[in-house]
Design a protein around this motif. Structure first.
Motif, PDB file in Angstrom:
ATOM      1  N   LYS A  67      46.018 101.839   1.943  1.00 21.84           N
ATOM      2  CA  LYS A  67      46.517 102.787   0.947  1.00 21.84           C
ATOM      3  C   LYS A  67      45.415 103.787   0.586  1.00 21.84           C
ATOM      4  O   LYS A  67      45.699 104.933   0.214  1.00 21.84           O
ATOM      5  CB  LYS A  67      47.001 102.049  -0.301  1.00 21.84           C
ATOM      6  N   LEU A  68      44.162 103.359   0.718  1.00 18.92           N
ATOM      7  CA  LEU A  68      43.036 104.262   0.461  1.00 18.92           C
ATOM      8  C   LEU A  68      43.114 105.503   1.345  1.00 18.92           C
ATOM      9  O   LEU A  68      42.743 106.602   0.919  1.00 18.92           O
ATOM     10  CB  LEU A  68      41.716 103.540   0.724  1.00 18.92           C
ATOM     11  N   LEU A  69      43.567 105.332   2.576  1.00 19.69           N
ATOM     12  CA  LEU A  69      43.637 106.466   3.490  1.00 19.69           C
ATOM     13  C   LEU A  69      44.633 107.515   3.004  1.00 19.69           C
ATOM     14  O   LEU A  69      44.446 108.707   3.241  1.00 19.69           O
ATOM     15  CB  LEU A  69      44.015 105.992   4.898  1.00 19.69           C
ATOM     16  N   ILE A  70      45.696 107.064   2.321  1.00 25.83           N
ATOM     17  CA  ILE A  70      46.654 108.011   1.744  1.00 25.83           C
ATOM     18  C   ILE A  70      45.981 108.793   0.622  1.00 25.83           C
ATOM     19  O   ILE A  70      46.111 110.014   0.523  1.00 25.83           O
ATOM     20  CB  ILE A  70      47.906 107.291   1.204  1.00 25.83           C
ATOM     21  N   GLY A  71      45.245 108.087  -0.242  1.00 20.59           N
ATOM     22  CA  GLY A  71      44.542 108.760  -1.325  1.00 20.59           C
ATOM     23  C   GLY A  71      43.523 109.756  -0.820  1.00 20.59           C
ATOM     24  O   GLY A  71      43.382 110.856  -1.359  1.00 20.59           O
ATOM     25  N   GLU A  76      43.437 112.625  -3.674  1.00 23.70           N
ATOM     26  CA  GLU A  76      43.724 112.092  -5.003  1.00 23.70           C
ATOM     27  C   GLU A  76      43.166 110.679  -5.072  1.00 23.70           C
ATOM     28  O   GLU A  76      43.725 109.755  -4.492  1.00 23.70           O
ATOM     29  CB  GLU A  76      45.229 112.104  -5.280  1.00 23.70           C
ATOM     30  N   SER A  77      42.085 110.523  -5.780  1.00 24.71           N
ATOM     31  CA  SER A  77      41.407 109.226  -5.859  1.00 24.71           C
ATOM     32  C   SER A  77      41.532 108.581  -7.229  1.00 24.71           C
ATOM     33  O   SER A  77      40.906 107.547  -7.490  1.00 24.71           O
ATOM     34  CB  SER A  77      39.924 109.403  -5.517  1.00 24.71           C
ATOM     35  N   GLU A 115      33.528 112.721  -8.248  1.00 27.20           N
ATOM     36  CA  GLU A 115      34.475 111.936  -7.455  1.00 27.20           C
ATOM     37  C   GLU A 115      34.348 110.448  -7.789  1.00 27.20           C
ATOM     38  O   GLU A 115      35.356 109.739  -7.922  1.00 27.20           O
ATOM     39  CB  GLU A 115      34.238 112.163  -5.955  1.00 27.20           C
ATOM     40  N   ILE A 116      33.128 109.981  -7.935  1.00 31.47           N
ATOM     41  CA  ILE A 116      32.903 108.585  -8.318  1.00 31.47           C
ATOM     42  C   ILE A 116      33.540 108.307  -9.677  1.00 31.47           C
ATOM     43  O   ILE A 116      34.156 107.261  -9.898  1.00 31.47           O
ATOM     44  CB  ILE A 116      31.391 108.267  -8.376  1.00 31.47           C
ATOM     45  N   ALA A 117      33.398 109.266 -10.586  1.00 28.24           N
ATOM     46  CA  ALA A 117      33.976 109.100 -11.925  1.00 28.24           C
ATOM     47  C   ALA A 117      35.492 108.978 -11.855  1.00 28.24           C
ATOM     48  O   ALA A 117      36.099 108.206 -12.608  1.00 28.24           O
ATOM     49  CB  ALA A 117      33.572 110.268 -12.817  1.00 28.24           C
ATOM     50  N   LYS A 118      36.128 109.729 -10.948  1.00 25.94           N
ATOM     51  CA  LYS A 118      37.582 109.631 -10.792  1.00 25.94           C
ATOM     52  C   LYS A 118      37.983 108.251 -10.275  1.00 25.94           C
ATOM     53  O   LYS A 118      38.923 107.636 -10.770  1.00 25.94           O
ATOM     54  CB  LYS A 118      38.088 110.711  -9.830  1.00 25.94           C
ATOM     55  N   ILE A 119      37.274 107.790  -9.262  1.00 28.24           N
ATOM     56  CA  ILE A 119      37.602 106.492  -8.670  1.00 28.24           C
ATOM     57  C   ILE A 119      37.400 105.369  -9.679  1.00 28.24           C
ATOM     58  O   ILE A 119      38.294 104.551  -9.913  1.00 28.24           O
ATOM     59  CB  ILE A 119      36.744 106.251  -7.416  1.00 28.24           C
ATOM     60  N   VAL A 120      36.218 105.333 -10.293  1.00 24.99           N
ATOM     61  CA  VAL A 120      35.913 104.266 -11.237  1.00 24.99           C
ATOM     62  C   VAL A 120      36.720 104.445 -12.531  1.00 24.99           C
ATOM     63  O   VAL A 120      37.033 103.469 -13.208  1.00 24.99           O
ATOM     64  CB  VAL A 120      34.404 104.197 -11.518  1.00 24.99           C
ATOM     65  N   GLY A 121      37.081 105.686 -12.836  1.00 21.58           N
ATOM     66  CA  GLY A 121      37.969 105.908 -13.979  1.00 21.58           C
ATOM     67  C   GLY A 121      39.298 105.195 -13.776  1.00 21.58           C
ATOM     68  O   GLY A 121      39.883 104.659 -14.726  1.00 21.58           O
ATOM     69  N   GLY A 122      39.776 105.181 -12.532  1.00 25.77           N
ATOM     70  CA  GLY A 122      40.997 104.434 -12.232  1.00 25.77           C
ATOM     71  C   GLY A 122      40.798 102.941 -12.417  1.00 25.77           C
ATOM     72  O   GLY A 122      41.687 102.234 -12.911  1.00 25.77           O
ATOM     73  N   LEU A 222      51.446 106.842  -3.790  1.00 25.98           N
ATOM     74  CA  LEU A 222      50.255 106.555  -4.580  1.00 25.98           C
ATOM     75  C   LEU A 222      50.552 106.040  -5.977  1.00 25.98           C
ATOM     76  O   LEU A 222      49.645 105.908  -6.802  1.00 25.98           O
ATOM     77  CB  LEU A 222      49.374 107.809  -4.666  1.00 25.98           C
ATOM     78  N   THR A 223      51.814 105.735  -6.270  1.00 21.10           N
ATOM     79  CA  THR A 223      52.133 105.112  -7.557  1.00 21.10           C
ATOM     80  C   THR A 223      51.323 103.821  -7.689  1.00 21.10           C
ATOM     81  O   THR A 223      51.371 102.964  -6.803  1.00 21.10           O
ATOM     82  CB  THR A 223      53.632 104.784  -7.643  1.00 21.10           C
ATOM     83  N   PRO A 224      50.570 103.658  -8.764  1.00 20.31           N
ATOM     84  CA  PRO A 224      49.697 102.478  -8.871  1.00 20.31           C
ATOM     85  C   PRO A 224      50.481 101.168  -8.920  1.00 20.31           C
ATOM     86  O   PRO A 224      51.603 101.108  -9.438  1.00 20.31           O
ATOM     87  CB  PRO A 224      48.947 102.708 -10.189  1.00 20.31           C
ATOM     88  N   THR A 225      49.862 100.141  -8.388  1.00 19.55           N
ATOM     89  CA  THR A 225      50.400  98.791  -8.475  1.00 19.55           C
ATOM     90  C   THR A 225      50.542  98.391  -9.941  1.00 19.55           C
ATOM     91  O   THR A 225      49.640  98.610 -10.745  1.00 19.55           O
ATOM     92  CB  THR A 225      49.458  97.804  -7.765  1.00 19.55           C
ATOM     93  N   ARG A 226      51.657  97.793 -10.268  1.00 21.05           N
ATOM     94  CA  ARG A 226      51.876  97.379 -11.653  1.00 21.05           C
ATOM     95  C   ARG A 226      50.987  96.190 -12.010  1.00 21.05           C
ATOM     96  O   ARG A 226      50.781  95.284 -11.200  1.00 21.05           O
ATOM     97  CB  ARG A 226      53.345  96.991 -11.856  1.00 21.05           C
ATOM     98  N   ILE A 227      50.451  96.204 -13.209  1.00 22.41           N
ATOM     99  CA  ILE A 227      49.616  95.119 -13.723  1.00 22.41           C
ATOM    100  C   ILE A 227      50.443  94.360 -14.761  1.00 22.41           C
ATOM    101  O   ILE A 227      50.983  94.947 -15.692  1.00 22.41           O
ATOM    102  CB  ILE A 227      48.322  95.676 -14.343  1.00 22.41           C
TER     103      ILE A 227
END
Length: 348
Positions: A67-71, A76-77, A115-122, A222-227
């Motif tokens: 799924k990372l490859l789609i992002g 969109e990360s 970019e790191i901030a976007k990823i880790v922000g997620g 890219l809809t996030p996995t539900r928690i």
């Protein structure tokens, strides 16, 4: 070798320091009093709550897969970090434990602090939804390991439960009711097949609006996995479940049996829920069999609760109070052949 020499070799220490500072700012807002030290040290410290009689730590590790490859392709990360937390935390919940803290690992071609901030922000948003603390991690810049623009993401979560409250197959009995909690879509499973269908067998563009889905393709993918922490926490606190199953790769037919003894089976009514359009669309495009779908995707059910018959009313009322959608999928029955059997028309 100084910092300039290291930068000439492809690793920018200054950019790494900037990224670390951004991450530290994000996590500084956490309110968990058990976090004694977090980002910036050689190790993160977490003081265990002591109210349990026989405390057991439950840990789970996972990644996000292709799924990372789609992002990356969609540039969109911001959502994949939520996926990462979800895949780990949902496994913890399915053991009967409540999550405590999370650590992540990011290997990347080049450190761009924003970019790191976007990823880790997620990741941080995922931790907020999962009700656990992000207490540490690692960002590794490795230009010789990853192609330009590419990265990998992994992590692990730790949860806590009283030993007597942990789920195990021997607690499940015939007559227990199966209650399904909806998924948010594909979650983070089956993307190698999804990519094969959409981009290799067909030539779809990520920004294309798909009539069957009524949204851009990249949004659906890219809809996030539900928690499921918010849904399960009150149920775990009330001790009204005998088990649970996180429906990931392998779908219902491979994940439900992990929560059942060998003498029992899950009997599921196909008419209990409507399979979301994205699954039907992919099945049609890929000319996939029902068995292919069952063994690859969640088909709209992301978590299955195994509920003693006497506790069904309590569980339903608790879910309704929390405004959590649910469906009654079926029940646990004596096993005659398959560990999961379907009643009704077995078609997706």
């Amino acid at each position: 070798m100084g910092k300039d020499a290291y930068k000439a070799a492809g690793v920018d220490i200054f950019a790494g320091e900037q990224a670390a500072a951004k991450i530290a700012d994000m996590t500084a807002q956490q309110k968990d009093p058990h976090v004694l030290s977090g980002i910036g040290g050689f190790g993160a410290l977490y003081e265990l709550p002591t109210q349990l009689k026989q405390p057991v730590l439950v840990s789970g590790t996972d990644g996000v897969g292709t799924k990372l490859l789609i992002g990356i392709q969609a540039q969109e990360s911001g959502t994949v970090g939520e996926d990462l937390v979800a895949m780990c935390v949902n496994d913890i919940l399915a053991q009967g434990a409540l999550p405590l803290y999370f650590l992540d690992y990011l290997g990347i071609h080049h450190v761009d602090p924003d970019e790191i901030a976007k990823i880790v922000g997620g990741v941080q948003r995922g931790c907020q939804k999962g009700q656990l603390a992000l207490i540490g991690g690692e960002t590794a810049e490795m230009p010789d390991m990853y192609a330009k623009g590419h990265y990998d993401l992994a992590g692990f979560a730790v949860g806590l439960a009283d030993k007597a409250d942990l789920f195990s197959p021997d607690k499940v009995q015939a007559g227990d009711v199966l209650i399904g909690l909806p998924s948010s879509g594909l979650h983070s499973n089956g993307f190698s097949l999804v990519r094969q269908i959409l981009f290799k067998s067909h030539d779809f563009k990520l920004d294309a609006v798909i009539p069957e889905l009524k949204q851009p393709l990249k949004t659906a993918l890219l809809t996030p996995t539900r928690i499921y922490t918010a849904a399960l926490k009150p149920l775990l606190t009330q001790k009204c479940l005998s088990g649970a199953a996180h429906i990931t790769g392998g779908g219902l037919v491979e994940n439900l049996p992990r929560s059942l003894p060998e003498t029992l089976a899950a009997q599921i009514d196909w008419t209990a829920w409507t399979v979301p359009p994205i699954f039907k669309w992919l099945q049609s495009l890929g000319e996939l069999s029902t068995q292919d779908m069952l063994q690859t995707f969640n088909l709209g059910i992301g978590m299955v609760l195994i509920v003693p018959a006497a506790q069904v009313k309590t569980v339903e009322e608790t879910l309704k109070m929390a405004q959590e959608a649910y469906v009654t999928l079926g029940k646990v029955v004596p096993r005659t052949k398959a560990a999961v059997e379907f009643v009704g028309a077995a078609t997706v």
